[in-house]
Design a protein around this motif. Structure first.
Motif, PDB file in Angstrom:
ATOM      1  N   ALA A 173       9.396   1.877   1.722  1.00 37.28           N
ATOM      2  CA  ALA A 173      10.335   2.121   0.628  1.00 37.28           C
ATOM      3  C   ALA A 173       9.924   3.325  -0.211  1.00 37.28           C
ATOM      4  O   ALA A 173       8.733   3.587  -0.405  1.00 37.28           O
ATOM      5  CB  ALA A 173      10.430   0.877  -0.257  1.00 37.28           C
ATOM      6  N   THR A 174      10.925   4.040  -0.707  1.00 33.44           N
ATOM      7  CA  THR A 174      10.705   5.206  -1.558  1.00 33.44           C
ATOM      8  C   THR A 174      10.679   4.774  -3.018  1.00 33.44           C
ATOM      9  O   THR A 174      11.577   4.072  -3.492  1.00 33.44           O
ATOM     10  CB  THR A 174      11.829   6.236  -1.351  1.00 33.44           C
ATOM     11  N   VAL A 175       9.660   5.205  -3.738  1.00 34.28           N
ATOM     12  CA  VAL A 175       9.496   4.829  -5.139  1.00 34.28           C
ATOM     13  C   VAL A 175      10.558   5.509  -5.995  1.00 34.28           C
ATOM     14  O   VAL A 175      10.754   6.726  -5.920  1.00 34.28           O
ATOM     15  CB  VAL A 175       8.087   5.204  -5.646  1.00 34.28           C
ATOM     16  N   VAL A 176      11.246   4.703  -6.821  1.00 33.19           N
ATOM     17  CA  VAL A 176      12.261   5.248  -7.720  1.00 33.19           C
ATOM     18  C   VAL A 176      11.843   5.135  -9.184  1.00 33.19           C
ATOM     19  O   VAL A 176      12.394   5.821 -10.053  1.00 33.19           O
ATOM     20  CB  VAL A 176      13.626   4.568  -7.516  1.00 33.19           C
ATOM     21  N   ASP A 177      10.862   4.301  -9.459  1.00 35.48           N
ATOM     22  CA  ASP A 177      10.340   4.187 -10.824  1.00 35.48           C
ATOM     23  C   ASP A 177       9.001   3.462 -10.767  1.00 35.48           C
ATOM     24  O   ASP A 177       8.784   2.592  -9.906  1.00 35.48           O
ATOM     25  CB  ASP A 177      11.302   3.421 -11.723  1.00 35.48           C
ATOM     26  N   CYS A 178       8.113   3.818 -11.664  1.00 39.39           N
ATOM     27  CA  CYS A 178       6.818   3.141 -11.765  1.00 39.39           C
ATOM     28  C   CYS A 178       6.197   3.490 -13.111  1.00 39.39           C
ATOM     29  O   CYS A 178       6.521   4.513 -13.711  1.00 39.39           O
ATOM     30  CB  CYS A 178       5.878   3.534 -10.626  1.00 39.39           C
ATOM     31  N   ASP A 179       5.316   2.613 -13.585  1.00 37.35           N
ATOM     32  CA  ASP A 179       4.699   2.870 -14.885  1.00 37.35           C
ATOM     33  C   ASP A 179       3.497   1.951 -15.078  1.00 37.35           C
ATOM     34  O   ASP A 179       3.384   0.894 -14.438  1.00 37.35           O
ATOM     35  CB  ASP A 179       5.699   2.631 -16.013  1.00 37.35           C
ATOM     36  N   ILE A 180       2.602   2.376 -15.970  1.00 42.41           N
ATOM     37  CA  ILE A 180       1.495   1.547 -16.433  1.00 42.41           C
ATOM     38  C   ILE A 180       1.938   0.886 -17.733  1.00 42.41           C
ATOM     39  O   ILE A 180       2.317   1.568 -18.686  1.00 42.41           O
ATOM     40  CB  ILE A 180       0.219   2.378 -16.681  1.00 42.41           C
ATOM     41  N   ILE A 181       1.911  -0.444 -17.769  1.00 45.53           N
ATOM     42  CA  ILE A 181       2.326  -1.172 -18.961  1.00 45.53           C
ATOM     43  C   ILE A 181       1.201  -1.231 -19.981  1.00 45.53           C
ATOM     44  O   ILE A 181       1.407  -1.072 -21.186  1.00 45.53           O
ATOM     45  CB  ILE A 181       2.784  -2.592 -18.583  1.00 45.53           C
TER      46      ILE A 181
ATOM     47  N   PHE B 256       0.839  -1.211   0.000  1.00 48.44           N
ATOM     48  CA  PHE B 256       0.000   0.000   0.000  1.00 48.44           C
ATOM     49  C   PHE B 256       0.866   1.251   0.000  1.00 48.44           C
ATOM     50  O   PHE B 256       2.011   1.244   0.439  1.00 48.44           O
ATOM     51  CB  PHE B 256      -0.952   0.009   1.197  1.00 48.44           C
ATOM     52  N   GLN B 257       0.293   2.339  -0.520  1.00 43.52           N
ATOM     53  CA  GLN B 257       0.979   3.627  -0.548  1.00 43.52           C
ATOM     54  C   GLN B 257       0.826   4.298   0.807  1.00 43.52           C
ATOM     55  O   GLN B 257      -0.254   4.280   1.413  1.00 43.52           O
ATOM     56  CB  GLN B 257       0.389   4.520  -1.639  1.00 43.52           C
ATOM     57  N   VAL B 258       1.912   4.903   1.305  1.00 43.67           N
ATOM     58  CA  VAL B 258       1.847   5.560   2.608  1.00 43.67           C
ATOM     59  C   VAL B 258       1.999   7.077   2.523  1.00 43.67           C
ATOM     60  O   VAL B 258       1.477   7.800   3.376  1.00 43.67           O
ATOM     61  CB  VAL B 258       2.896   4.967   3.581  1.00 43.67           C
ATOM     62  N   THR B 259       2.735   7.586   1.515  1.00 42.86           N
ATOM     63  CA  THR B 259       2.841   9.038   1.309  1.00 42.86           C
ATOM     64  C   THR B 259       2.850   9.325  -0.184  1.00 42.86           C
ATOM     65  O   THR B 259       3.192   8.465  -0.996  1.00 42.86           O
ATOM     66  CB  THR B 259       4.123   9.636   1.937  1.00 42.86           C
ATOM     67  N   SER B 260       2.493  10.570  -0.519  1.00 38.43           N
ATOM     68  CA  SER B 260       2.480  10.961  -1.932  1.00 38.43           C
ATOM     69  C   SER B 260       3.710  11.771  -2.320  1.00 38.43           C
ATOM     70  O   SER B 260       4.139  11.754  -3.475  1.00 38.43           O
ATOM     71  CB  SER B 260       1.222  11.764  -2.261  1.00 38.43           C
ATOM     72  N   GLU B 261       4.292  12.498  -1.351  1.00 42.92           N
ATOM     73  CA  GLU B 261       5.465  13.317  -1.652  1.00 42.92           C
ATOM     74  C   GLU B 261       6.430  13.313  -0.470  1.00 42.92           C
ATOM     75  O   GLU B 261       6.136  13.941   0.559  1.00 42.92           O
ATOM     76  CB  GLU B 261       5.049  14.749  -1.986  1.00 42.92           C
ATOM     77  N   PRO B 262       7.533  12.600  -0.540  1.00 39.91           N
ATOM     78  CA  PRO B 262       7.900  11.747  -1.678  1.00 39.91           C
ATOM     79  C   PRO B 262       7.018  10.506  -1.735  1.00 39.91           C
ATOM     80  O   PRO B 262       6.494  10.075  -0.705  1.00 39.91           O
ATOM     81  CB  PRO B 262       9.356  11.382  -1.367  1.00 39.91           C
ATOM     82  N   PRO B 263       6.855   9.930  -2.933  1.00 37.15           N
ATOM     83  CA  PRO B 263       6.006   8.743  -3.051  1.00 37.15           C
ATOM     84  C   PRO B 263       6.649   7.550  -2.351  1.00 37.15           C
ATOM     85  O   PRO B 263       7.776   7.153  -2.682  1.00 37.15           O
ATOM     86  CB  PRO B 263       5.900   8.522  -4.568  1.00 37.15           C
ATOM     87  N   ARG B 264       5.945   6.991  -1.381  1.00 39.93           N
ATOM     88  CA  ARG B 264       6.461   5.859  -0.627  1.00 39.93           C
ATOM     89  C   ARG B 264       5.400   4.777  -0.481  1.00 39.93           C
ATOM     90  O   ARG B 264       4.204   5.093  -0.408  1.00 39.93           O
ATOM     91  CB  ARG B 264       6.956   6.307   0.748  1.00 39.93           C
ATOM     92  N   ILE B 265       5.850   3.547  -0.455  1.00 40.88           N
ATOM     93  CA  ILE B 265       4.949   2.414  -0.284  1.00 40.88           C
ATOM     94  C   ILE B 265       5.448   1.563   0.884  1.00 40.88           C
ATOM     95  O   ILE B 265       6.579   1.721   1.350  1.00 40.88           O
ATOM     96  CB  ILE B 265       4.874   1.531  -1.552  1.00 40.88           C
TER      97      ILE B 265
END
Length: 237
Positions: free
Chosen positions: A131-139, A33-42
């Motif tokens: 963990a801090t998001v370093v990359d993500c994308d919709i395939i 689950f996502q925990v913060t939006s800025e910085p984006p963290r899960i």
């Protein structure tokens, strides 16, 4: 206290992977689950006995592949009910390494999130990796595979190492289902992973046509989720 209230919580199903040197490993997880939006963290919850836990703890990187609704039960079985210590889960699986080197599924995954661990919390049998998001994308566009859909439509169950595992569900009179082996018609439950064989549905992926009774299954047939042999099944009562 009625623990069935916990079944009302919503979850998705994901393949969480990591790397250690040139090796990669991954597992099915439902607590992401996502925990913060800025910085984006899960946050990702992983059993401390799982091989994937050792990879994440060692390298501090992880990748989440979001599974689609059409994910076959055997892929879930490969990543959810077998250990990477004894089995190469990525053999014959289409994947690529992300920017962290962690594996990203290229089949039955429509989005991914890569992250680097910045904190961890020990919670009994599990570790919650933040963990801090370093990359993500919709395939591609697709419908996500939810835990509820997995249980209700695909007839799957959580492995014993999952944070949502609470043993076999109780029947109307408080007895666990399926303790009397038998033959012929009716539904049968895998005593290892909880998969239910329903004769009305058969097992099309294994070439078993709808209407095939459990008794008529070939002796070589195995559970499509965990690979348990036919004799490991118990009749539902």
């Amino acid at each position: 206290m009625d623990k069935k209230a916990l079944y009302s919580l919503s979850y998705g199903l994901y393949m969480v992977g990591s790397r250690m040197g040139e090796s990669v490993n991954g597992q099915i997880a439902n607590t992401v689950f996502q925990v913060t939006s800025e910085p984006p963290r899960i946050a990702v919850c992983i059993n401390r006995n799982n091989y994937t836990h050792a990879f994440i703890a060692e390298t501090g990187v992880l990748a989440v592949s979001v599974l689609d609704r059409e994910t076959p039960i055997d892929l879930i079985g490969k990543f959810g009910f077998k250990s990477g210590r004894e089995f190469d889960k990525f053999k014959n699986i289409s994947f690529r390494r992300g920017v962290t080197g962690a594996p990203l599924l290229l089949e039955h995954s429509f989005a991914f999130i890569e992250a680097e661990v910045h904190d961890r919390l020990e919670v009994g049998t599990h570790t919650l990796f933040c963990a801090t998001v370093v990359d993500c994308d919709i395939i591609r566009e697709s419908e996500p595979l939810t835990y509820a859909y997995y249980q209700e439509v695909k007839k799957g169950r959580a492995p014993g190492s999952a944070p949502t595992y609470m043993g076999e569900r109780q029947g109307k009179e408080g007895e666990t289902a399926g303790r009397s082996p038998g033959q012929g018609g009716g539904k049968y439950r895998c005593s290892v992973c909880g998969y239910i064989y329903d004769p009305l549905q058969g097992d099309p992926d294994a070439g078993i046509a709808p209407g095939t009774s459990f008794h008529d299954l070939p002796d070589t047939w195995v559970c499509p989720i965990c690979g348990a042999a036919k004799e490991e099944f118990e009749r539902e009562v």
